[in-house]
Design a protein around this motif. Structure first.
Motif, short mmCIF file in Angstrom:
data_model
loop_
_atom_site.label_atom_id
_atom_site.label_comp_id
_atom_site.label_asym_id
_atom_site.label_seq_id
_atom_site.Cartn_x
_atom_site.Cartn_y
_atom_site.Cartn_z
N GLN A 107 50.31 33.09 32.38
CA GLN A 107 49.05 33.63 31.89
C GLN A 107 48.67 34.81 32.78
N LEU A 108 48.50 35.97 32.20
CA LEU A 108 48.11 37.13 33.00
C LEU A 108 46.60 37.21 33.15
N LEU A 109 46.15 37.32 34.38
CA LEU A 109 44.73 37.46 34.66
C LEU A 109 44.53 38.71 35.51
N LEU A 110 43.52 39.49 35.15
CA LEU A 110 43.25 40.72 35.87
C LEU A 110 42.07 40.56 36.81
N SER A 111 42.24 41.05 38.00
CA SER A 111 41.10 41.11 38.90
C SER A 111 40.82 42.57 39.20
N VAL A 112 39.67 43.04 38.76
CA VAL A 112 39.37 44.45 38.98
C VAL A 112 38.23 44.59 39.97
N THR A 113 38.24 45.72 40.63
CA THR A 113 37.18 45.97 41.59
C THR A 113 36.36 47.13 41.07
N ASP A 114 35.29 47.43 41.73
CA ASP A 114 34.47 48.55 41.28
C ASP A 114 35.26 49.84 41.44
N ALA A 115 34.95 50.76 40.57
CA ALA A 115 35.66 52.03 40.46
C ALA A 115 36.31 52.49 41.76
N GLY A 116 37.63 52.48 41.77
CA GLY A 116 38.34 53.06 42.90
C GLY A 116 38.38 52.20 44.15
N GLN A 117 37.62 51.12 44.18
CA GLN A 117 37.61 50.27 45.36
C GLN A 117 38.76 49.28 45.33
N LEU A 118 39.34 49.04 46.49
CA LEU A 118 40.34 47.99 46.57
C LEU A 118 39.66 46.67 46.85
N PRO A 119 40.29 45.59 46.45
CA PRO A 119 39.67 44.29 46.71
C PRO A 119 39.59 44.04 48.20
N SER A 120 38.54 43.41 48.62
CA SER A 120 38.42 43.06 50.03
C SER A 120 39.42 41.97 50.36
N ALA A 121 39.70 41.80 51.63
CA ALA A 121 40.62 40.75 52.05
C ALA A 121 40.08 39.39 51.61
N ASP A 122 38.77 39.24 51.66
CA ASP A 122 38.14 38.00 51.22
C ASP A 122 38.42 37.71 49.75
N ASP A 123 38.17 38.73 48.93
CA ASP A 123 38.46 38.61 47.50
C ASP A 123 39.89 38.14 47.29
N THR A 124 40.78 38.80 47.99
CA THR A 124 42.19 38.50 47.78
C THR A 124 42.52 37.08 48.21
N ARG A 125 41.93 36.66 49.30
CA ARG A 125 42.18 35.28 49.74
C ARG A 125 41.66 34.29 48.70
N ARG A 126 40.52 34.59 48.12
CA ARG A 126 40.00 33.70 47.09
C ARG A 126 40.91 33.67 45.88
N LEU A 127 41.44 34.83 45.55
CA LEU A 127 42.39 34.92 44.45
C LEU A 127 43.61 34.05 44.74
N LEU A 128 44.10 34.15 45.97
CA LEU A 128 45.25 33.36 46.38
C LEU A 128 44.92 31.87 46.32
N GLY A 129 43.65 31.53 46.48
CA GLY A 129 43.21 30.14 46.38
C GLY A 129 43.39 29.58 44.97
N LEU A 130 43.60 30.48 44.01
CA LEU A 130 43.86 30.03 42.65
C LEU A 130 45.34 29.72 42.48
N ARG A 131 46.08 29.91 43.56
CA ARG A 131 47.52 29.62 43.57
C ARG A 131 48.29 30.26 42.43
N PRO A 132 48.17 31.56 42.32
CA PRO A 132 48.94 32.24 41.28
C PRO A 132 50.43 32.07 41.52
N ALA A 133 51.19 32.02 40.44
CA ALA A 133 52.64 31.97 40.57
C ALA A 133 53.15 33.27 41.18
N GLY A 134 52.41 34.34 40.94
CA GLY A 134 52.81 35.63 41.48
C GLY A 134 51.64 36.60 41.45
N LEU A 135 51.81 37.69 42.20
CA LEU A 135 50.75 38.67 42.32
C LEU A 135 51.31 40.05 42.02
N LEU A 136 50.60 40.79 41.20
CA LEU A 136 50.95 42.18 40.91
C LEU A 136 49.81 43.03 41.45
#
Lengths: 347, 347
Positions: A107-136
């Motif tokens: 299942q592809l899920l998109l995580s977008v940030t505000d215009a031009g901003q990269l996700p914070s390390a915190d955001d990314t860690r939370r994303l990783l907490g969803l245990r994705p099979a992979g990250l693009l």
DNA sequence: CTGAAAGCGCTTACAG
DNA sequence: CTGAAAGCGCTTACAG
């Protein structure tokens, strides 16, 4: 705000259908239900039991719970794509490629940030907490990986400047710049200008640097003052061009290469307003080959970047990593191609 | 493909840090760790223990596992937004609004489908298997809800045509159409044309129907043959316009309303190419107020739809539903506004 | 082929 | 204030 005392309405919904309920109805264990529901029944479940389970699944409308399943398996069947900018027609084609390659297993899920901003390390860690099979990760900043420990299967898209050890699929924008330079040189241009973006994005650096190098190599001159810059906005690009054009004209410039098609639209607009003949007086090229470049008048010569392929290749690489396979090539670079249209050629 | 015998490389990564590890290090139970990690320590954990746990969390780099947490609580801290079309500058502003309202408590995840396609019922069920705290659905088809049982907190965006019992935030495109009609009537236009989309989307129906009604009411005529249609594409719109313009001209039409700005760009382009004076010979209006409409020449009169607000309101409603609160208004409708520019007015 | 059972990581009454 | 324990829903060796 409501007081805590107020009773919440009981949800009308039927309760969640669990594997245990299916097992009860079918008269088997949850282990058997799991096997059947996950398509692993072959050779492990009797056809009689399989039929019973299928019937029960259908009757109850059972769907495997993603959360329970992910916890038990240690990983979800989700692929998360992190992207800094989705308001971009190009991005939609990338997504289409990713989806095509991923198929229905993930299942592809998109995580977008505000215009031009990269996700914070915190955001990314939370994303990783969803245990994705992979990250693009699309167009990450060079520091992105530092903040991440143990990200699991990961493929970068459009990420020049990362070490060869990190799997990435890149666009050969440098080659695109060279194609542009060759095209203009072949048409006899001697003095050319460059209209850059202002964001300092890596891809813009590469586009400009590669163009300047190729131009020099091909004997074209980029005079002092022939480098301008504007934000990615038609109006601002028009204004910036209006300001420098008198000087460019005086200096004998006959062609301008823009960092993006959007910049070029600004020049086309200003040229129309002030009667500059395109391509007679000035040849104009863009970069990205946005849809409108095909239908503008004149059509805009541009560099086509293979967005669909970018997404597809990245997803294919990710799929291999998820499967634990070895990547023959960690880094893939996709060729860009030149689209010649009326803005540089009278035909 | 590799043989199964081949040993997979052991992941170099440190193993996942669990609450149990934190508890061990801090010398407390996992219950206490959970309380501290979730900010529920206040009045329930001694300050001494809280400090020990915080130190341990920092030392180990512990992050609460989303999957385990979701399973225990029955719901994740994720909000999933389903959207059929992200390649649209308008959509980016909607997302920005959603993100702003959602804050940091919930993680926004986007599920997109291929261009213009709605997610299948299967897709949606799998999404629900991730146990989102809430669901946001942009521009769903009328049948969307039928396939869904017990979706939990749900808010629709830009979803005209759903019953008043389903929470939705809508754009008042009908009002936009009326504004356009009033603007043209006030400028003295008597005979007007309409260039529609071809997709039959609900919003297009509403735009056209409302305009025709308002035009009639205001004494403007839309002659037979003054209704044309084209796909949402500058080039195709230009072609469609070129075909009907001779007849429109003969019929005395002095203004055309387009279903989208993109259609209007096509007309502007064709007018430029063939020397039709805008707005002198023909006034042109768009719909959506895309960024380029501000900088095109002439600027395009259009209807601005409040995208950021749409996202924000929808997320606010969803937050209330998630909190178990009652919605004072199930259906919110946001006003659109008229942006007058050079394509209808010579100033 | 089958099922009992352990375990994934967490949260939350509950008893103290 | 604290911790042992049950339970969320599933998957997967394991023993039969």
């Amino acid at each position: 705000m409501h007081s805590t005392q107020e009773p919440r309405p009981t949800p009308v919904s039927r309760r969640r259908v669990t594997a245990a309920m299916v097992a009860d109805l079918a008269g088997v264990s949850t282990a058997t239900v799991s096997l059947v529901a996950n398509g692993k029944a072959e050779g492990r479940v009797s056809t009689a039991n399989e039929a019973k389970v299928r019937a029960a699944i259908r009757e109850l409308g059972y769907v495997v719970d993603g959360i329970g399943s992910s916890l038990a398996r240690g990983v979800s069947n989700t692929v998360i794509m992190i992207a800094p900018d989705i308001s971009n027609p190009f991005f939609a084609t990338v997504i289409a490629g990713v989806r095509a390659a991923l198929g229905s297993q993930f299942q592809l899920l998109l995580s977008v940030t505000d215009a031009g901003q990269l996700p914070s390390a915190d955001d990314t860690r939370r994303l990783l907490g969803l245990r994705p099979a992979g990250l693009l990760v699309d167009a990450p900043e060079p520091s992105f990986l530092e903040e991440l420990s143990a990200p699991g299967p990961l493929v970068l898209l459009d990420a020049p400047g990362f070490g060869p050890e990190v799997p990435a699929v890149n666009l050969d924008v440098a080659q695109g710049s060279r194609l542009l330079a060759e095209h203009l040189a072949a048409a006899g241009h001697k003095k050319v200008a460059y209209l850059d973006g202002t964001t300092g994005t890596t891809t813009f650096e590469v586009r400009r640097t590669a163009f300047l190098a190729a131009a020099a190599e091909l004997g074209m001159e980029v005079p002092a003052g022939a480098l301008a810059a504007a934000a990615i906005n038609v109006g601002l690009a028009a204004t910036a061009f209006a300001e420098v054009w008198p000087r460019w004209k005086r200096d004998g410039i006959t062609a301008v290469v823009c960092a993006t098609d959007t910049h070029a639209y600004g020049i086309l607009q200003e040229a129309r307003a002030t009667g500059i003949s395109i391509p007679g007086e000035l040849a104009v090229t863009g970069f990205d080959n946005l849809p409108y470049s095909m239908t503008s008048s004149p059509g805009l010569t541009s560099i086509n970047l293979p967005g669909e392929l970018l997404g597809r290749r990245a997803a294919e690489q990710l799929l291999k990593l998820i499967a634990g396979e070895h990547l023959e090539t960690q880094q893939v670079t996709l060729e860009s191609s030149l689209m010649v249209r009326g803005s540089t050629s009278d035909i």
